[in-house]
Design a protein around this motif. Structure first.
Motif, PDB file in Angstrom:
ATOM      1  N   ALA A 658       0.809  -1.218   0.000  1.00  0.00           N
ATOM      2  CA  ALA A 658       0.000   0.000   0.000  1.00  0.00           C
ATOM      3  C   ALA A 658       0.843   1.268   0.000  1.00  0.00           C
ATOM      4  O   ALA A 658       0.299   2.360   0.165  1.00  0.00           O
ATOM      5  CB  ALA A 658      -0.907  -0.010   1.230  1.00  0.00           C
ATOM      6  N   ALA A 659       2.162   1.166  -0.204  1.00  0.00           N
ATOM      7  CA  ALA A 659       3.062   2.314  -0.066  1.00  0.00           C
ATOM      8  C   ALA A 659       2.635   3.485  -0.948  1.00  0.00           C
ATOM      9  O   ALA A 659       2.714   4.648  -0.537  1.00  0.00           O
ATOM     10  CB  ALA A 659       4.488   1.890  -0.391  1.00  0.00           C
ATOM     11  N   GLY A 671      -7.373   4.425   0.098  1.00  0.00           N
ATOM     12  CA  GLY A 671      -7.716   3.727  -1.130  1.00  0.00           C
ATOM     13  C   GLY A 671      -6.926   2.450  -1.369  1.00  0.00           C
ATOM     14  O   GLY A 671      -6.615   2.111  -2.520  1.00  0.00           O
ATOM     15  N   VAL A 672      -6.599   1.707  -0.318  1.00  0.00           N
ATOM     16  CA  VAL A 672      -5.868   0.449  -0.447  1.00  0.00           C
ATOM     17  C   VAL A 672      -6.802  -0.610  -1.040  1.00  0.00           C
ATOM     18  O   VAL A 672      -8.000  -0.646  -0.740  1.00  0.00           O
ATOM     19  CB  VAL A 672      -5.336  -0.002   0.931  1.00  0.00           C
ATOM     20  CG1 VAL A 672      -4.594  -1.326   0.813  1.00  0.00           C
ATOM     21  CG2 VAL A 672      -4.433   1.078   1.526  1.00  0.00           C
ATOM     22  N   SER A 673      -6.260  -1.462  -1.888  1.00  0.00           N
ATOM     23  CA  SER A 673      -7.089  -2.440  -2.601  1.00  0.00           C
ATOM     24  C   SER A 673      -7.653  -3.501  -1.668  1.00  0.00           C
ATOM     25  O   SER A 673      -7.049  -3.868  -0.651  1.00  0.00           O
ATOM     26  CB  SER A 673      -6.279  -3.117  -3.700  1.00  0.00           C
ATOM     27  OG  SER A 673      -5.292  -3.963  -3.142  1.00  0.00           O
ATOM     28  N   PHE A 674      -8.823  -4.012  -2.026  1.00  0.00           N
ATOM     29  CA  PHE A 674      -9.470  -5.098  -1.290  1.00  0.00           C
ATOM     30  C   PHE A 674      -8.558  -6.310  -1.209  1.00  0.00           C
ATOM     31  O   PHE A 674      -8.449  -6.949  -0.157  1.00  0.00           O
ATOM     32  CB  PHE A 674     -10.789  -5.460  -1.996  1.00  0.00           C
ATOM     33  CG  PHE A 674     -11.455  -6.696  -1.450  1.00  0.00           C
ATOM     34  CD1 PHE A 674     -12.344  -6.616  -0.398  1.00  0.00           C
ATOM     35  CD2 PHE A 674     -11.194  -7.948  -1.995  1.00  0.00           C
ATOM     36  CE1 PHE A 674     -12.963  -7.753   0.111  1.00  0.00           C
ATOM     37  CE2 PHE A 674     -11.801  -9.087  -1.498  1.00  0.00           C
ATOM     38  CZ  PHE A 674     -12.692  -8.989  -0.444  1.00  0.00           C
ATOM     39  N   SER A 675      -7.882  -6.639  -2.320  1.00  0.00           N
ATOM     40  CA  SER A 675      -7.060  -7.855  -2.359  1.00  0.00           C
ATOM     41  C   SER A 675      -5.915  -7.780  -1.359  1.00  0.00           C
ATOM     42  O   SER A 675      -5.574  -8.789  -0.724  1.00  0.00           O
ATOM     43  CB  SER A 675      -6.517  -8.085  -3.774  1.00  0.00           C
ATOM     44  OG  SER A 675      -5.727  -6.981  -4.204  1.00  0.00           O
ATOM     45  N   SER A 676      -5.325  -6.607  -1.187  1.00  0.00           N
ATOM     46  CA  SER A 676      -4.227  -6.473  -0.223  1.00  0.00           C
ATOM     47  C   SER A 676      -4.725  -6.657   1.202  1.00  0.00           C
ATOM     48  O   SER A 676      -4.093  -7.330   2.026  1.00  0.00           O
ATOM     49  CB  SER A 676      -3.557  -5.103  -0.364  1.00  0.00           C
ATOM     50  OG  SER A 676      -2.899  -4.989  -1.593  1.00  0.00           O
ATOM     51  N   VAL A 677      -5.871  -6.071   1.506  1.00  0.00           N
ATOM     52  CA  VAL A 677      -6.432  -6.203   2.852  1.00  0.00           C
ATOM     53  C   VAL A 677      -6.838  -7.645   3.116  1.00  0.00           C
ATOM     54  O   VAL A 677      -6.564  -8.204   4.188  1.00  0.00           O
ATOM     55  CB  VAL A 677      -7.635  -5.249   3.038  1.00  0.00           C
ATOM     56  CG1 VAL A 677      -8.321  -5.532   4.376  1.00  0.00           C
ATOM     57  CG2 VAL A 677      -7.185  -3.798   2.963  1.00  0.00           C
ATOM     58  N   ARG A 678      -7.469  -8.269   2.128  1.00  0.00           N
ATOM     59  CA  ARG A 678      -7.890  -9.652   2.322  1.00  0.00           C
ATOM     60  C   ARG A 678      -6.684 -10.564   2.531  1.00  0.00           C
ATOM     61  O   ARG A 678      -6.731 -11.479   3.364  1.00  0.00           O
ATOM     62  CB  ARG A 678      -8.709 -10.151   1.134  1.00  0.00           C
ATOM     63  CG  ARG A 678      -9.381 -11.500   1.425  1.00  0.00           C
ATOM     64  CD  ARG A 678      -9.980 -12.147   0.193  1.00  0.00           C
ATOM     65  NE  ARG A 678     -10.745 -13.322   0.558  1.00  0.00           N
ATOM     66  CZ  ARG A 678     -10.228 -14.495   0.919  1.00  0.00           C
ATOM     67  NH1 ARG A 678      -8.898 -14.649   0.996  1.00  0.00           N
ATOM     68  NH2 ARG A 678     -11.005 -15.521   1.229  1.00  0.00           N
TER      69      ARG A 678
END
Length: 859
Positions: A658-659, A671-678
């Motif tokens: 997310a840098a 605005g971090v992507s869903f895939s990174s959080v998941r």
């Protein structure tokens, strides 16, 4: 309010039933005083006028807001008590003057009972069938609300009161005594009783076989045990009552502890248990009846099928007309006092409640059979923890005597087993210990007296007190007085009637050893110490065992609970689940939902069942919605280096991915992507001791809601003065850690910090970040952006308490810990028509234990 004004108020209220108005009753007061040669003029006249105004204000028209209820639309026929009522004014005066209850407490009962009565059917109608549910708190005074409801209902025209009071003779008799004392004896000539106060005074068919024709202004009363023969006798009496009489009966059927025995728990869907069937037949046989269930644990009731297959023949007991939650009494001693509130600032260690729980460190096999089949040969042994509990109980008795409470009951509960055989042996063990050490305690010598002094020193430092404890000769004398008064009794289904608890005059000092009859409904007067090992795999059964909740007027600094770390942990989690059920009622009330729309959400606690599996037949496991909620990790495998390292690595990887989303030099990533959080949540290992947060639940919800959770805000919460982390956290390198001390006495397998998130944290991505003291979480969430927020908390591995504490201790983890919290956007939704959980398998030994409990209670 002046003392004379209060006297005038009481005199007016006493005379009101004989008059049509407050002014007419006041005129009688004037006449009586004039007859005594007392002139009503000057200050006395002003005080009488103030009394008239106060009574008029209280009895004037009341708008029933039904602020605590969800209801099916119906006529509004009741707006509060009338100036000419007979029963409620008498009950109100009795609570204030004889029982000494303060005005605020009595007014709370007045308000809540008015709400319940307004939800009943109008007794002026010729035919009706109303079913409702009242949700109270364990040991919170539900009976006081019931007595107020009975008094007001009779004042309005209900003329047959039927109260189903538990499944034991003791509880039935206790309830009969209470109803007679609070309501009936105020106007005994207005009541016809079908049951009596004696243990064997349960309902039998009257001599004339049927109910009698009700006379205007009178009422009939039956307080019955929930037992098949009694219910069949009652049903038979209905069948033999002439239609001319039956048509005049307006029945209020109150089912106390309505989640016990009343509900249908038959194994097959089309079968009915006999008690459930008889209650349903009674309701069907009466032309005009309002059925109201009272419980503190409504888990089973909200899972009743409102549309049973045979509804056209025999309705079930689903509360389709109303569900109401009683307000929490102001002076109630409950889960909030024991476990503490959710803190505004978790970084300040958070409130962990009063330090009243003592974890039993003795081998539990000293106190209970290791297996059900060992119960006949089991012999208990006195260990240090039970000894300490007994000594502290004697101290509490001494302190209460010093405080002028020697005219009050004092009780200690010992509940180690559901099995009957160990009870008498445990009582004998305690008696022999008292006999062996009592003389030293009376003289103030020997090891037992020395240990007692150590306990006084330890416990007075554990819970703040404003009253000095007795010392020296005074303490020894008060201990001797307590020993002189002490009785050790066994209370279970096998106990001889003459040896059981008796809280009538004079005041008693009891150590009570018992089983299931102590675990529901039965009030233990003046309870200050509990030694509690009995467990259950069901939410409702375990919560009902919380006998230490209730009212502790004048000694709320003294109660202590000796129990296991696991049981304390379960109670802490269950107290939260119970609050969530009340929150669900509030949510649906705000949406003006009816009980048929009400889809209560009850969270799963792994390894436990919500209620008996047969009562869960109509509850379905649906996808859990986290909409509008916030979750947080509060339990950690703090000694598992591999787990701690893996979680830190997962957090570092998330922030590296997310840098590019970093908001300048801040610790916020937008605005971090869903895939990174998941991926982070998939790789993060949640502690198994988490009762309310599981990876499969969380990931399942994320996958189902992916379309509305495509972008996330992610933030790292640090402390400005925090120790730098041992390892770098992605692009942020070594970050200042936060401190989160663990709760003391929660066992060694995991660390419980109670709260991770502070209220200010959830506004980290909001424009308005101000937080007022005690501002509600939902109010703060409404100021947030519509994106989900993931918060990462790097926690220092030492995390010693910020100040000396009796409820907190250093975290002492194997490495720095990474916790997380999530704030989901949206509002709490219903998530389907029914919401339940997957029932976890229960071992055969545990099944046998539960069955033994049920068998005992049924005797």
């Amino acid at each position: 309010m002046a003392t004379q004004t209060n006297r005038f108020i009481q005199s007016i209220e006493d005379k009101l039933p004989r008059h049509d108005s407050v002014e007419a009753a006041a005129a009688e007061v004037r006449a009586e005083l004039s007859g005594l040669g007392i002139a009503i003029e000057g200050p006395l006249k002003e005080e009488l006028e103030a009394a008239i105004e106060a009574v008029n204000a209280r009895l004037g028209p009341i708008e029933v807001l039904r602020r605590n209820s969800i209801i099916k639309p119906r006529e509004q026929w009741y707006s509060g008590p009338s100036p000419t009522d007979l029963h409620w004014p008498s009950v109100r005066g009795y609570l204030k003057n004889s029982k000494g209850w303060d005005e605020e407490t009595v007014q709370s009962i007045d308000d809540s009972s008015t709400e319940v009565v307004s939800l009943l059917a109008n007794p002026r109608n010729a035919q009706f069938r109303c079913r409702g549910l009242v949700v109270g708190y364990v040991q919170s005074g539900k009976t006081a609300n019931m007595t107020a409801v009975i008094a007001k209902a009779v004042d309005e025209g209900y003329n047959l009161i039927v109260l189903l009071a538990g499944v034991t003779n003791k509880l039935r008799a206790q309830t009969q005594i209470r109803i007679e004392a609070d309501v009936v004896k105020r106007h005994r000539h207005q009541w016809q009783l079908y049951t009596e106060e004696e243990l064997d005074g349960d309902f039998t068919a009257p001599a004339n076989k049927g109910f009698t024709m009700p006379r205007p202004g009178t009422a009939q009363l039956a307080v019955m045990k929930k037992e098949t023969n009694r219910l069949e006798a009652f049903l038979g009496t209905i069948s033999k009552t002439p239609n001319a009489v039956l048509s005049k009966l307006r029945v209020l059927l109150i089912d106390d502890e309505c989640d016990q025995a009343s509900l249908n728990s038959a194994a097959r869907e089309y079968d009915m248990t006999r008690i459930n069937e008889q209650i349903r037949k009674i309701i069907t046989a009466l032309p005009a009846v309002s059925y109201v269930g009272y419980t503190a644990t409504p888990f089973a009731n909200v899972f009743v099928d409102p549309f049973p297959a045979n509804k056209d023949v025999l309705d079930d007991l689903y509360p389709e007309d109303f569900i109401t939650a009683l307000p929490r009494p102001q002076d109630y001693f409950g889960a909030r006092e024991v476990f503490g509130d959710e803190p505004d600032d978790a970084g300040a260690d958070g409130e962990a409640g009063r330090n009243m729980i003592r974890v039993i460190k003795d081998d539990l096999d000293l106190y209970r059979p290791a297996r059900p089949q060992d119960r006949e040969s089991f012999e208990p042994v006195m260990g240090p923890d039970l000894r300490d509990a007994i000594l502290w109980f004697l101290v509490t008795c001494a302190v209460r005597r010093k405080r002028g409470q020697d005219d009050k009951h004092m009780t200690m509960l010992v509940h180690t087993s559901a099995n009957i055989i160990p009870h008498q042996r445990t009582a004998s063990l305690i008696s022999k210990w008292i006999e062996s050490h009592g003389e030293d305690l009376r003289k103030g010598v020997g090891p037992s007296h020395g240990r007692l002094l150590e306990l006084v020193h330890r416990e007075t430092g554990a819970v703040p007190t404003n009253t000095a404890f007795p010392e020296g000769a005074e303490l020894i004398a008060l201990i001797a007085d307590s020993l002189d008064a002490l009785e050790i009794v066994v209370e279970n289904s096998a106990t001889d009637i003459n040896e059981r608890l008796d809280y009538s005059d004079p005041p008693k000092t009891y150590i009570v050893v018992g089983g299931s009859v102590l675990a529901r409904g039965l009030t233990l007067e003046g309870l200050s110490v509990s030694f509690f090992l009995r467990t259950s795999r069901q939410y409702d059964t375990l919560l009902q065992m919380g006998r230490w909740f209730g009212y502790r007027h004048g000694y709320d600094d003294l109660p202590r609970l000796w129990t296991t770390a696991d049981l304390a942990s379960s109670f802490r989690a269950l107290a939260q689940v119970e609050d969530e059920v009340r929150d669900e009622i509030a949510v649906y009330r705000a949406r003006e939902a009816t009980p048929l729309d009400f889809a209560v959400r009850v969270r799963s606690i792994p390894g436990m069942a919500i209620t008996a599996a047969t009562k869960m037949r109509h509850a379905y496991r649906t996808s859990i919605s986290f909409d509008g909620r916030h979750i947080q990790t509060i339990r950690f495998d703090h000694q598992d280096l591999e787990s701690l390292t893996g979680n830190w690595k997962a957090g570092a990887q998330l922030l590296t991915e997310a840098a590019s989303c970093r908001d300048g030099n801040t610790l916020l990533f937008r605005g971090v992507s869903f895939s990174s959080v998941r991926r982070f949540l998939r790789d993060y290992r949640i502690c198994d001791a988490h009762m309310d947060l599981k990876e499969d639940m969380l990931l399942g919800y994320l996958d189902a809601a992916e379309k509305k959770l495509t972008k996330w805000n992610v933030a790292v919460v640090t402390a400005s003065d925090g120790v730098a982390s041992e390892r770098p956290l992605g692009p942020l390198c070594h970050v200042p850690t936060v401190r989160r001390a663990r709760l003391a006495n929660t066992g060694t397998d995991y660390a419980d910090i109670k709260a991770l998130m502070s209220k200010r944290d959830i506004l980290i991505d909001a424009e308005d970040r101000s937080v007022e003291p005690h501002e509600k979480w939902d109010v703060l969430k409404a100021r947030r952006p519509s994106l989900p927020l993931l918060l990462l908390y790097p926690i220092n591995k030492v995390s010693a308490p910020s100040r000396p504490s009796t409820t907190r201790e250093a975290l002492d983890a194997a490495a720095d810990v990474l916790g997380f919290g999530i704030v989901f956007p949206g509002v709490k939704d219903r998530s389907g028509n029914y919401f339940a959980v997957q029932l976890d398998a229960v071992s055969q030994d545990e099944i046998e234990l539960e069955e033994a409990t049920g068998a005992e209670a049924a005797l």
